[in-house]
Design a protein around this motif. Sequence first.
Motif, short mmCIF file in Angstrom:
data_model
loop_
_atom_site.label_atom_id
_atom_site.label_comp_id
_atom_site.label_asym_id
_atom_site.label_seq_id
_atom_site.Cartn_x
_atom_site.Cartn_y
_atom_site.Cartn_z
N PRO A 68 7.06 -2.60 -6.66
CA PRO A 68 7.75 -1.89 -7.75
C PRO A 68 6.80 -1.27 -8.77
O PRO A 68 7.08 -0.21 -9.31
CB PRO A 68 8.62 -2.98 -8.39
N ASN A 69 5.68 -1.95 -9.03
CA ASN A 69 4.72 -1.45 -10.02
C ASN A 69 3.29 -1.70 -9.54
O ASN A 69 2.62 -2.62 -10.03
CB ASN A 69 4.94 -2.13 -11.38
N PRO A 70 2.81 -0.92 -8.57
CA PRO A 70 1.45 -1.15 -8.07
C PRO A 70 0.41 -1.00 -9.17
O PRO A 70 0.40 0.00 -9.90
CB PRO A 70 1.28 -0.08 -6.98
N ALA A 71 -0.46 -2.01 -9.29
CA ALA A 71 -1.44 -2.02 -10.38
C ALA A 71 -2.62 -1.11 -10.10
O ALA A 71 -3.27 -0.61 -11.02
CB ALA A 71 -1.92 -3.45 -10.63
N VAL A 72 -2.92 -0.91 -8.83
CA VAL A 72 -4.05 -0.07 -8.44
C VAL A 72 -3.61 0.84 -7.30
O VAL A 72 -2.60 0.59 -6.62
CB VAL A 72 -5.26 -0.93 -7.98
N ALA A 108 -4.81 1.18 -4.44
CA ALA A 108 -4.85 0.50 -3.14
C ALA A 108 -3.54 -0.21 -2.82
O ALA A 108 -3.27 -0.53 -1.65
CB ALA A 108 -6.01 -0.49 -3.09
N ASP A 109 -2.73 -0.46 -3.84
CA ASP A 109 -1.46 -1.16 -3.64
C ASP A 109 -0.28 -0.21 -3.51
O ASP A 109 0.88 -0.65 -3.46
CB ASP A 109 -1.21 -2.15 -4.78
N LYS A 110 -0.54 1.07 -3.45
CA LYS A 110 0.54 2.02 -3.23
C LYS A 110 0.86 2.09 -1.74
O LYS A 110 0.05 1.75 -0.89
CB LYS A 110 0.14 3.40 -3.75
N GLY A 111 2.06 2.53 -1.44
CA GLY A 111 2.48 2.60 -0.05
C GLY A 111 3.23 1.35 0.38
O GLY A 111 3.49 0.45 -0.42
N ARG A 112 3.57 1.28 1.65
CA ARG A 112 4.42 0.20 2.15
C ARG A 112 3.61 -1.02 2.57
O ARG A 112 2.46 -0.90 3.00
CB ARG A 112 5.26 0.70 3.35
N PHE A 113 4.24 -2.16 2.42
CA PHE A 113 3.69 -3.44 2.85
C PHE A 113 4.69 -4.10 3.80
O PHE A 113 5.90 -3.92 3.66
CB PHE A 113 3.46 -4.38 1.67
N LEU A 114 4.16 -4.90 4.72
CA LEU A 114 4.99 -5.71 5.61
C LEU A 114 4.48 -7.14 5.55
O LEU A 114 3.29 -7.40 5.77
CB LEU A 114 4.92 -5.18 7.04
N LEU A 115 5.38 -8.05 5.24
CA LEU A 115 5.01 -9.45 5.04
C LEU A 115 6.12 -10.35 5.56
O LEU A 115 7.29 -10.08 5.33
CB LEU A 115 4.80 -9.71 3.54
N TYR A 116 5.72 -11.40 6.28
CA TYR A 116 6.69 -12.40 6.77
C TYR A 116 6.25 -13.79 6.32
O TYR A 116 5.06 -14.13 6.36
CB TYR A 116 6.74 -12.39 8.30
N SER A 117 7.23 -14.60 5.92
CA SER A 117 6.98 -15.98 5.54
C SER A 117 8.13 -16.86 6.03
O SER A 117 9.26 -16.38 6.18
CB SER A 117 6.86 -16.14 4.02
N LEU A 118 7.82 -18.12 6.26
CA LEU A 118 8.87 -19.10 6.52
C LEU A 118 9.29 -19.67 5.17
O LEU A 118 8.50 -20.32 4.48
CB LEU A 118 8.34 -20.21 7.42
N VAL A 119 10.53 -19.41 4.78
CA VAL A 119 11.07 -19.99 3.55
C VAL A 119 11.46 -21.43 3.84
O VAL A 119 12.12 -21.71 4.85
CB VAL A 119 12.29 -19.19 3.05
#
Length: 211
Positions: A126-130, A132-143
């Motif tokens: 929502p608010n990339p600080a730099v 390098a953090d612009k663009g899409r990310f893909l992340l998976y976690s076990l909740v």
Amino acid sequence: MNYILPKHNINYDPDASSFPLKATALNSSNVSFVSHAQDKPFGSYLQQTLDFSQFKALFDAVNATTGSLQSRGEAHVTIITPPEFDRVLKPAGVTIQEIEEIAQQANIQHSRLSPVCLGRFNGSLPNPAVDADKGRFLLYSLVVEDKFDDLLAIRQDIFNLYHKKGGEGALFQPESFWPHVTIGFDRRDLFIEDGIYKGSNYCYARIHLVK
């Protein structure tokens, strides 16, 4: 299949398959505690260490859908994050050694966890600080669920020590805690500081247990 039945309403992706998790994956009673007490920024934190090999089937199944994921090569549930320690606890005089002593006295490696779902973030911050953090990310976690509040009790004991040392209560909330195990990501892991919350809101797909 032995499906996980959630306690709350969860909005799964209707097109997502169920993913396998070894039934023993969250049992860390035979896994040694691992200390993270480095004298550098964000080098100290508290975790319940898990057996990474128990999560390989889940990682492989998730990565088969993308082919682009990186793995940490280890598995854990973070109890005290590096920012919580560096920005709140340490300035109040709480040491990582005191935190680890509380955790070990509470038998952190015997803490009882249960799986909730596979979480996914597939989007832009929502608010990339730099840049390098612009663009899409893909992340998976076990909740996961702290089924009997074992980990929450550790956070509460740490809060009690923090408060005893004069820490400002408004800066540390023991219940602000979303236990999860990072499974894989394409660019980097993401955290609450990035605006990512990893509770049941993060759920993407069901989990089923396998031997």
